[in-house]
Design an enzyme around this catalytic site. Structure first.
Site, PDB file in Angstrom:
ATOM      1  CG  ASP A  86      22.078  -4.778 -28.660  1.00 39.92           C
ATOM      2  OD1 ASP A  86      20.899  -4.889 -28.272  1.00 39.92           O
ATOM      3  OD2 ASP A  86      22.555  -3.702 -29.094  1.00 39.92           O
ATOM      4  CG  ASP A  97      17.517  -2.286 -28.328  1.00 36.53           C
ATOM      5  OD1 ASP A  97      18.456  -3.075 -28.121  1.00 36.53           O
ATOM      6  OD2 ASP A  97      17.581  -1.328 -29.142  1.00 36.53           O
ATOM      7  CG  HIS A 157      17.104   3.535 -30.720  1.00 32.05           C
ATOM      8  ND1 HIS A 157      16.087   2.619 -30.653  1.00 32.05           N
ATOM      9  CD2 HIS A 157      18.233   2.852 -30.346  1.00 32.05           C
ATOM     10  CE1 HIS A 157      16.582   1.441 -30.298  1.00 32.05           C
ATOM     11  NE2 HIS A 157      17.879   1.552 -30.085  1.00 32.05           N
ATOM     12  CG  HIS A 165      16.606   2.629 -34.610  1.00 29.13           C
ATOM     13  ND1 HIS A 165      17.844   3.186 -34.384  1.00 29.13           N
ATOM     14  CD2 HIS A 165      16.710   1.339 -34.208  1.00 29.13           C
ATOM     15  CE1 HIS A 165      18.659   2.269 -33.870  1.00 29.13           C
ATOM     16  NE2 HIS A 165      17.998   1.132 -33.775  1.00 29.13           N
ATOM     17  CD  GLU A 190      21.859   1.424 -28.621  1.00 32.81           C
ATOM     18  OE1 GLU A 190      22.616   0.462 -28.809  1.00 32.81           O
ATOM     19  OE2 GLU A 190      20.798   1.594 -29.257  1.00 32.81           O
ATOM     20  CD  GLU A 282      20.200  -0.887 -26.600  1.00 33.98           C
ATOM     21  OE1 GLU A 282      20.857  -1.859 -27.066  1.00 33.98           O
ATOM     22  OE2 GLU A 282      19.457  -0.172 -27.299  1.00 33.98           O
TER      23      GLU A 282
HETATM   24 MN    MN Z   1      20.409  -2.897 -28.825  1.00 36.18          MN
HETATM   25 MN    MN Z   2      19.221   0.010 -29.419  1.00 37.96          MN
END
Ligand code: MN
Ligand code: MN
Length: 305
Positions: A86, A97, A157, A165, A190, A282
């Site tokens: 990630d 992200d 998020h 976030h 995700e 994600e």
């Molecule tokens: Mn992530």
């Molecule tokens: Mn994330």
């Protein structure tokens, strides 16, 4: 008003996508986790990121997220299991992200398919006005169709400039939330799948931190200096203890002081509560008037909108 994604948002997405595809090929049994983390982070900067959105996470099996190598980590990838990578970049604060899971010996195909299909189903549902609980329901249904459970304690998020976030969450299960996606917003979606219950517990290890930018506690001189240095270097974005070295400071002692004072926040390694295996995919998605724009799409994934 017709909203378009900021060019730096697109750039941050492309950089992370390129690095994640390259790193995917490095994830094999016996490879050092520290090597994966440092290689990914170096490539993000090399390919034009202003900085990292957060430390590269390499979480194995029942670890759902938030493992990044500490200093001198000797951990290596096991012979079999699920490895989640990630990572994310920022370009002038515009974030990406993105994550994928590698099945080390191809014995957990269902886990890969469940989270991957769930992410695609969620992306297909993205449009201005869609209820976030409905996106979660699509994720949940897809994962259950594969005979697995969604990790309901974790969610996607909303993201905004300099904030990973921000505001709304994208649940990994159907919920009755009335919150909706709006045109111009950015989300990380995700899905996590597991054969455990889908609850999460905090592990005892903490390798990722972020600054509490508004903390005004009166601290001794050394912790104050350290806190100010961390704020100056990382601002609002998460950082790894591995990134900090100092001849001047006893890092572990100072981190503990700042944690206790609430001047920094620690993110423990997140574990599936029953020790279940966990997979994750994600993407970062811009909600355009016409539907989703996946900023982190990899070249190998042309089927995604
Ligand atoms: Mn992530
Ligand atoms: Mn994330």
């Amino acid at each position: 008003m017709h909203r378009n994604p900021h060019p730096d948002l697109i750039k941050a997405g492309k950089i992370a996508a390129r690095v994640l595809s390259e790193i995917e090929r490095e994830v094999r049994p016996g490879v050092s986790v520290l090597r994966i983390c440092t290689l990914a982070e170096r490539k993000l900067l090399e390919y034009g990121a202003t900085g990292l959105a957060f430390p590269c996470n390499v979480s194995i099996n029942e670890e759902a997220a938030h493992y990044t190598s500490p200093h001198n980590d000797s951990r290596v990838l096991p012979e079999r299991g699920l490895v989640k990578v990630d990572l994310g970049a920022h370009v002038n604060g515009y974030l990406s992200d993105t994550a994928l899971t590698v099945d080390l010996d191809d014995s957990y195909e269902d886990y890969i398919a469940a989270s991957h299909d769930a992410l695609n189903a969620a992306i297909e549902a993205v449009r201005p006005g869609v209820r976030l609980g409905e996106v979660g329901a699509k994720i949940e249904r897809t994962i259950r169709q594969h005979g697995l459970n969604p990790v309901y304690h974790l969610s996607g998020h909303q993201m905004s400039r300099w904030t990973l976030h921000a505001g709304k969450s994208v649940p990994n299960i159907g919920t009755s939330t009335s919150a909706r996606m709006e045109a111009g917003q950015v989300y990380a979606i995700e899905p996590f799948s597991t054969n455990g219950s889908g609850a999460i517990t905090n592990g005892s290890s903490v390798y990722i931190f972020s600054n509490n930018m508004t903390d005004k506690h009166k601290l001794d001189r050394l912790p104050t200096e350290f806190r100010d240095a961390l704020r100056k270097r990382f601002g609002t974005l998460p950082w790894a203890s591995r990134w900090i070295s100092s001849k001047k400071y006893d890092i572990d002692a100072l981190l503990n002081t700042l944690l206790r004072a609430g001047a920094i926040h620690g993110y423990p390694v997140l574990l599936e509560s029953e020790g279940g295996l966990v997979s994750q995919f994600e993407h970062t998605i811009f909600v355009s008037d016409d539907g989703p724009i996946v900023t982190t799409r990899r070249d190998s994934e042309s089927q995604i909108p």
